[in-house]
Every structure is written in C-alpha cells, then in structure tokens.
Design a protein around this motif. Structure first.
Motif, PDB file in Angstrom:
ATOM      1  N   LEU A 183      63.916  42.173  25.088  1.00  0.00           N
ATOM      2  CA  LEU A 183      64.815  41.482  24.157  1.00  0.00           C
ATOM      3  C   LEU A 183      65.366  40.241  24.836  1.00  0.00           C
ATOM      4  O   LEU A 183      66.568  40.044  24.957  1.00  0.00           O
ATOM      5  CB  LEU A 183      65.953  42.415  23.726  1.00  0.00           C
ATOM      6  CG  LEU A 183      65.568  43.622  22.870  1.00  0.00           C
ATOM      7  CD1 LEU A 183      66.785  44.506  22.621  1.00  0.00           C
ATOM      8  CD2 LEU A 183      64.987  43.170  21.530  1.00  0.00           C
ATOM      9  N   SER A 184      64.472  39.387  25.267  1.00  0.00           N
ATOM     10  CA  SER A 184      64.874  38.218  26.037  1.00  0.00           C
ATOM     11  C   SER A 184      65.613  37.214  25.158  1.00  0.00           C
ATOM     12  O   SER A 184      65.231  36.959  24.009  1.00  0.00           O
ATOM     13  CB  SER A 184      63.645  37.547  26.647  1.00  0.00           C
ATOM     14  OG  SER A 184      64.002  36.322  27.248  1.00  0.00           O
ATOM     15  N   LEU A 185      66.679  36.652  25.715  1.00  0.00           N
ATOM     16  CA  LEU A 185      67.437  35.597  25.052  1.00  0.00           C
ATOM     17  C   LEU A 185      67.381  34.310  25.875  1.00  0.00           C
ATOM     18  O   LEU A 185      68.305  33.506  25.854  1.00  0.00           O
ATOM     19  CB  LEU A 185      68.892  36.033  24.868  1.00  0.00           C
ATOM     20  CG  LEU A 185      69.120  37.235  23.952  1.00  0.00           C
ATOM     21  CD1 LEU A 185      70.595  37.614  23.896  1.00  0.00           C
ATOM     22  CD2 LEU A 185      68.603  36.955  22.535  1.00  0.00           C
ATOM     23  N   CYS A 186      66.278  34.115  26.594  1.00  0.00           N
ATOM     24  CA  CYS A 186      66.080  32.926  27.415  1.00  0.00           C
ATOM     25  C   CYS A 186      65.336  31.860  26.621  1.00  0.00           C
ATOM     26  O   CYS A 186      64.508  32.164  25.761  1.00  0.00           O
ATOM     27  CB  CYS A 186      65.285  33.274  28.681  1.00  0.00           C
ATOM     28  SG  CYS A 186      66.177  34.383  29.805  1.00  0.00           S
ATOM     29  N   PHE A 187      65.661  30.592  26.914  1.00  0.00           N
ATOM     30  CA  PHE A 187      65.082  29.467  26.202  1.00  0.00           C
ATOM     31  C   PHE A 187      64.418  28.528  27.202  1.00  0.00           C
ATOM     32  O   PHE A 187      64.841  28.426  28.359  1.00  0.00           O
ATOM     33  CB  PHE A 187      66.163  28.712  25.422  1.00  0.00           C
ATOM     34  CG  PHE A 187      66.864  29.553  24.396  1.00  0.00           C
ATOM     35  CD1 PHE A 187      66.423  29.589  23.087  1.00  0.00           C
ATOM     36  CD2 PHE A 187      67.962  30.323  24.753  1.00  0.00           C
ATOM     37  CE1 PHE A 187      67.076  30.363  22.144  1.00  0.00           C
ATOM     38  CE2 PHE A 187      68.613  31.099  23.820  1.00  0.00           C
ATOM     39  CZ  PHE A 187      68.172  31.130  22.511  1.00  0.00           C
ATOM     40  N   SER A 188      63.381  27.815  26.725  1.00  0.00           N
ATOM     41  CA  SER A 188      62.700  26.811  27.544  1.00  0.00           C
ATOM     42  C   SER A 188      62.740  25.491  26.794  1.00  0.00           C
ATOM     43  O   SER A 188      61.848  25.172  26.000  1.00  0.00           O
ATOM     44  CB  SER A 188      61.240  27.236  27.808  1.00  0.00           C
ATOM     45  OG  SER A 188      60.581  26.256  28.590  1.00  0.00           O
ATOM     46  N   PHE A 221      74.432  38.603  19.287  1.00  0.00           N
ATOM     47  CA  PHE A 221      73.069  38.929  19.730  1.00  0.00           C
ATOM     48  C   PHE A 221      72.048  38.566  18.662  1.00  0.00           C
ATOM     49  O   PHE A 221      71.026  37.921  18.948  1.00  0.00           O
ATOM     50  CB  PHE A 221      72.991  40.414  20.074  1.00  0.00           C
ATOM     51  CG  PHE A 221      71.586  40.921  20.235  1.00  0.00           C
ATOM     52  CD1 PHE A 221      70.864  40.664  21.392  1.00  0.00           C
ATOM     53  CD2 PHE A 221      70.960  41.637  19.224  1.00  0.00           C
ATOM     54  CE1 PHE A 221      69.562  41.111  21.545  1.00  0.00           C
ATOM     55  CE2 PHE A 221      69.668  42.095  19.362  1.00  0.00           C
ATOM     56  CZ  PHE A 221      68.962  41.827  20.521  1.00  0.00           C
ATOM     57  N   LEU A 222      72.309  38.954  17.416  1.00  0.00           N
ATOM     58  CA  LEU A 222      71.342  38.673  16.352  1.00  0.00           C
ATOM     59  C   LEU A 222      71.215  37.181  16.100  1.00  0.00           C
ATOM     60  O   LEU A 222      70.110  36.685  15.827  1.00  0.00           O
ATOM     61  CB  LEU A 222      71.785  39.383  15.071  1.00  0.00           C
ATOM     62  CG  LEU A 222      71.742  40.920  15.108  1.00  0.00           C
ATOM     63  CD1 LEU A 222      72.265  41.496  13.797  1.00  0.00           C
ATOM     64  CD2 LEU A 222      70.327  41.407  15.372  1.00  0.00           C
ATOM     65  N   VAL A 265      66.009  29.272  12.550  1.00  0.00           N
ATOM     66  CA  VAL A 265      66.854  28.190  12.064  1.00  0.00           C
ATOM     67  C   VAL A 265      66.091  26.884  12.224  1.00  0.00           C
ATOM     68  O   VAL A 265      65.764  26.485  13.347  1.00  0.00           O
ATOM     69  CB  VAL A 265      68.183  28.126  12.850  1.00  0.00           C
ATOM     70  CG1 VAL A 265      69.069  27.005  12.314  1.00  0.00           C
ATOM     71  CG2 VAL A 265      68.896  29.456  12.766  1.00  0.00           C
ATOM     72  N   PRO A 266      65.750  26.196  11.130  1.00  0.00           N
ATOM     73  CA  PRO A 266      64.967  24.946  11.238  1.00  0.00           C
ATOM     74  C   PRO A 266      65.681  23.906  12.088  1.00  0.00           C
ATOM     75  O   PRO A 266      66.880  23.659  11.934  1.00  0.00           O
ATOM     76  CB  PRO A 266      64.861  24.478   9.772  1.00  0.00           C
ATOM     77  CG  PRO A 266      65.077  25.711   8.946  1.00  0.00           C
ATOM     78  CD  PRO A 266      66.033  26.554   9.738  1.00  0.00           C
ATOM     79  N   GLY A 267      64.953  23.318  13.000  1.00  0.00           N
ATOM     80  CA  GLY A 267      65.505  22.277  13.854  1.00  0.00           C
ATOM     81  C   GLY A 267      66.330  22.784  15.010  1.00  0.00           C
ATOM     82  O   GLY A 267      66.860  21.991  15.780  1.00  0.00           O
ATOM     83  N   LEU A 268      66.447  24.084  15.164  1.00  0.00           N
ATOM     84  CA  LEU A 268      67.232  24.648  16.259  1.00  0.00           C
ATOM     85  C   LEU A 268      66.453  25.813  16.838  1.00  0.00           C
ATOM     86  O   LEU A 268      66.505  26.930  16.350  1.00  0.00           O
ATOM     87  CB  LEU A 268      68.596  25.126  15.760  1.00  0.00           C
ATOM     88  CG  LEU A 268      69.568  25.645  16.836  1.00  0.00           C
ATOM     89  CD1 LEU A 268      69.913  24.547  17.825  1.00  0.00           C
ATOM     90  CD2 LEU A 268      70.843  26.186  16.187  1.00  0.00           C
ATOM     91  N   SER A 269      65.678  25.511  17.875  1.00  0.00           N
ATOM     92  CA  SER A 269      64.840  26.560  18.464  1.00  0.00           C
ATOM     93  C   SER A 269      65.072  26.719  19.958  1.00  0.00           C
ATOM     94  O   SER A 269      64.807  27.791  20.502  1.00  0.00           O
ATOM     95  CB  SER A 269      63.357  26.254  18.214  1.00  0.00           C
ATOM     96  OG  SER A 269      63.014  24.987  18.744  1.00  0.00           O
ATOM     97  N   ILE A 317      67.740  32.247  16.662  1.00  0.00           N
ATOM     98  CA  ILE A 317      67.483  30.909  17.202  1.00  0.00           C
ATOM     99  C   ILE A 317      66.233  30.925  18.072  1.00  0.00           C
ATOM    100  O   ILE A 317      65.377  30.032  17.987  1.00  0.00           O
ATOM    101  CB  ILE A 317      68.700  30.417  18.009  1.00  0.00           C
ATOM    102  CG1 ILE A 317      69.882  30.144  17.074  1.00  0.00           C
ATOM    103  CG2 ILE A 317      68.350  29.148  18.782  1.00  0.00           C
ATOM    104  CD1 ILE A 317      71.136  29.696  17.789  1.00  0.00           C
ATOM    105  N   ARG A 318      66.126  31.939  18.916  1.00  0.00           N
ATOM    106  CA  ARG A 318      64.944  32.009  19.793  1.00  0.00           C
ATOM    107  C   ARG A 318      63.666  32.182  18.989  1.00  0.00           C
ATOM    108  O   ARG A 318      62.603  31.721  19.391  1.00  0.00           O
ATOM    109  CB  ARG A 318      65.099  33.167  20.774  1.00  0.00           C
ATOM    110  CG  ARG A 318      64.050  33.139  21.881  1.00  0.00           C
ATOM    111  CD  ARG A 318      64.312  34.187  22.935  1.00  0.00           C
ATOM    112  NE  ARG A 318      63.416  34.013  24.058  1.00  0.00           N
ATOM    113  CZ  ARG A 318      62.168  34.478  24.100  1.00  0.00           C
ATOM    114  NH1 ARG A 318      61.676  35.160  23.075  1.00  0.00           N
ATOM    115  NH2 ARG A 318      61.399  34.253  25.164  1.00  0.00           N
ATOM    116  N   GLY A 319      63.756  32.838  17.869  1.00  0.00           N
ATOM    117  CA  GLY A 319      62.568  33.010  17.023  1.00  0.00           C
ATOM    118  C   GLY A 319      62.324  31.837  16.101  1.00  0.00           C
ATOM    119  O   GLY A 319      61.500  31.935  15.187  1.00  0.00           O
TER     120      GLY A 319
END
Length: 392
Positions: free
Chosen positions: A193-198, A282-283, A293-297, A288-290
């Motif tokens: 359940l990773s919440l990390c972003f690149s 968390f949700l 939300v358009p324009g916010l990844s 956002i990670r998935g």
C-alpha cells in the motif's frame, strides 16, 4: 448502608439529582402515609415505596469494571422507577394537592403527547374544573394515565437518542479498527500500500522519490517508488489526517448547543470525526497516487504529501456533518410534539363543555363550544387566538 448514609458523594451529576428527587418523593410518601389510614391505598403506598427502593438501589449501585457501559442501564432503572413513583403519587395526594399538580401534569403532557392525543384532549377539557377543586376519581385516573403516557413518550424519545449514540460509538470503533489494521498492514508490508510518489523532472536518468516519511534523491530512473516505501508511511499519513480532523472538531463546537438530554450524543458525533479523518487521508492520497484526480498524480515533496493528508483529513467534515445534523435533529425532537393531525377515530373522544341553557345569548347547542377549544382541544383564554403550535 447507602452512599448517602455513609457520606460518600455521588459519582456523577445525574446520580446527585436522582438522589435529591428520591428524597423528595420519600418525604411526600411519608406525608401521605401519615395523613390518612392506608385503607384501600395500601397497595399504592407499597407500590410507590417499592419503586423508590429500587431507584435508590440503582442510583447507589457500583458496577466495578463494568461501569463504562453500565451507566445507561443504571440511569434507565433510576428514571423509570422515579417516574412510576410520581404516577402513583397522583393517586395518593389530597384533592387540593391534585388540583395544584394538574398544571405540572398538563405541562408534561403538552411537551410529550401529540396535540390530538385523546388523553391530552380529555385532560385539557377537565383542566379548569380540576383547578377549581372539582376533582373526581376519574380525574385522578386521567391525570395518572396522561402522566404515564407522557413519561412513556419521553422514554421513547430518549431511546432514539441512546440508539443513535450507540450507533455512532459502534461506527467509531469499527472505523478505528480499520485505521489500526491499515497501519499494521503498512508496517509489515510497506510496498503493498505504497504512498510514495515519483514527480516528473530531474536530470537524465535520475529521479526523486517522495514518501510520507522520507525523500530519496538521485535514484535511478527505473526505480519503483513502492520499493522505497517505509513501514511508518501509512501511520504518518493517518496521524496527519487525524490532525486535520481535529481542527474540524474544534470548528464544529460552535454549532453544538448544550442539552439536558443524557448520553452525550454531540460528543459521540465529534469523536467519530477523528478516525474518519485518518481513514480519509489514506484514501485521498491513494486516489492521487492512482491518478484518479485529473491533473494531480505526483506530489513534489514530503511536506506536500503531509499537507494533502491533513487536507483530506479535514475534508471528512463533508460527510460527517450529515451525522452532526442528524444528531442535532434527534436532540431537538426530545420534548417536541408533532403538529396536530385530526384522526377521525380520535375525534369521537373530544369532549365539549357543558351545553348552554336554552335561550342562552350565544345559542350554543349540546355539541357547540361557546369558548372554543384550540386546535388540540385545549381551552383558549378569552380573546386568545384558536390557532397555535402544538408544542407551544
């Protein structure tokens, strides 16, 4: 030995009020017992004494380790026995005292019975004769039954408050269990359940990976962000969401009004916001990670991740405010009767005042009402309007 006899102070405010009321009713019972020979009133006296003894036993009972969930049962037992004792007292007092108490009974009846309830209508039509001292055995019976019905209606109203309180506490516990399980799952399997972003950018074949608890710079371009997820990432996000929810709890205090109803329903509604904020944080980040939300990844920094977590935690108010409204509505319904809806089956019990003598100035017949009751069958003062709210 009771707590009063031993000098031990009551544990809660409602127990202190109950003890005072029990002492008052015991004094009233002693007065009525010595006023006249018991005779056929012996059963009523013993019944009232039994209810007061049960009420005193319930108010002084210590539940030990069960005290956290036994307070409601004790309160219900005390209040029910006190109310039953007051109903029996109506049958014991003298005619003069009954005439003095009828206004109190009528006030309770108006607070808790519908405007077209037959008992309320009949008592309203007998109100003036009783106050003037014309008290019959049927009047006492009517007063007792109307008071008992009003107390039963009050019990039903408080039962709805208690039921909603229990639902809110159960929902709080279930959401809290879900939040704790998510944190434990993230602890033992961070990459699942990773919440990390690149975030996009960087030089050539190097990227930056942003997690809730750390930032990793100059990582190879093919680095999987989930591989760098930390064991405390989900827990950190939930704490940030809980902090955001706590702010909404403070903000919602301005809408909470004090209430004399038991069970602390506003508190249960406020506590539900805290675990809900942790879950929504968390949700929200998971969406956002998935790229939901358009324009916010992708988020650019650890501070930005935590800021969004706090924002999503505060956003739970959009949902839980509906719970707040439901709680306030439930509290406002205590002691508020419904508007009069005339039921043809109940019209038959409406009693008019005595018929005017033939040739009277107003020409009232046997079923006319010279002074005109109001919409719920209660007499209207001279010059008063016949239309008013049922709960006035």
């Amino acid at each position: 030995m009771s707590a009063i006899a031993s000098g031990r102070p009551p544990r809660t405010a409602w127990r202190a009020r109950a003890r005072a009321r029990i002492a008052y009713l015991e004094a009233e019972l002693g007065h009525e017992t010595g006023r006249l020979p018991p005779g056929d009133r012996a059963a009523l006296i013993e019944g009232m004494r039994g209810h007061l003894e049960k009420a005193r036993a319930a108010v002084d009972e210590g539940f030990g380790w069960r005290i956290l969930w036994s307070g409601s049962a004790a309160r219900e037992g005390v209040c029910s026995n006190i109310r039953n004792a007051e109903v029996l007292l109506i049958q014991l007092v003298s005619d003069d005292e009954a005439a003095g108490r009828v206004s109190e009974v009528m006030a309770l009846v108006k607070d808790h019975l519908d405007a077209d309830d037959p008992r309320r209508v009949r008592l309203a039509l007998r109100l003036r004769p009783i106050i003037s001292g014309d008290v019959t055995a049927s009047d006492r019976d009517l007063m007792g039954r109307a008071l008992d019905a009003a107390y039963c209606s009050l019990d039903d109203e408080l039962a709805r408050v208690r039921s909603l309180r229990n639902i809110l506490w159960a929902a709080t516990v279930l959401v809290m269990i879900g939040v704790v399980n998510l944190a434990l799952y993230g602890w033992f399997s961070p990459s699942s359940l990773s919440l990390c972003f690149s975030p996009q950018g960087g030089s050539g074949d190097q990227v930056t990976v942003v997690c809730p608890t750390a930032e990793y710079h100059n990582q190879p371009a093919d680095t999987d962000p989930s591989r760098l997820a930390g064991a405390t990432d989900i827990l950190t996000v939930e704490i940030a969401g809980l902090a955001g929810a706590a702010l909404t709890v403070i903000a919602s205090l301005r809408r909470i009004r004090g209430t004399d109803s038991p069970y602390m329903l506003p508190l249960a509604s406020a506590v539900l916001k805290l675990p809900t904020g942790a879950l929504s944080a968390f949700l929200g980040l998971l969406l956002i990670r998935g790229a939901f939300v358009p324009g916010l990844s992708d988020l650019d920094s650890r501070a930005q991740v935590l800021a969004w977590a706090a924002a999503f935690g505060a956003a739970q108010h959009l949902v839980t405010r509906l719970v707040d409204d439901r709680a306030q509505m439930t509290l406002s319904e205590v002691g508020r009767t419904t508007d009069a809806v005339i039921n043809p089956e109940r019209v038959a019990v409406r009693e008019g005042p005595p018929a005017s003598a033939p040739g009277s100035p107003n020409g009232a017949g046997p079923h006319d009402e010279p002074h005109g009751p109001d919409g719920d069958g209660e007499p209207v003062p001279d010059g008063g309007s016949p239309h008013r709210r049922s709960g006035a």
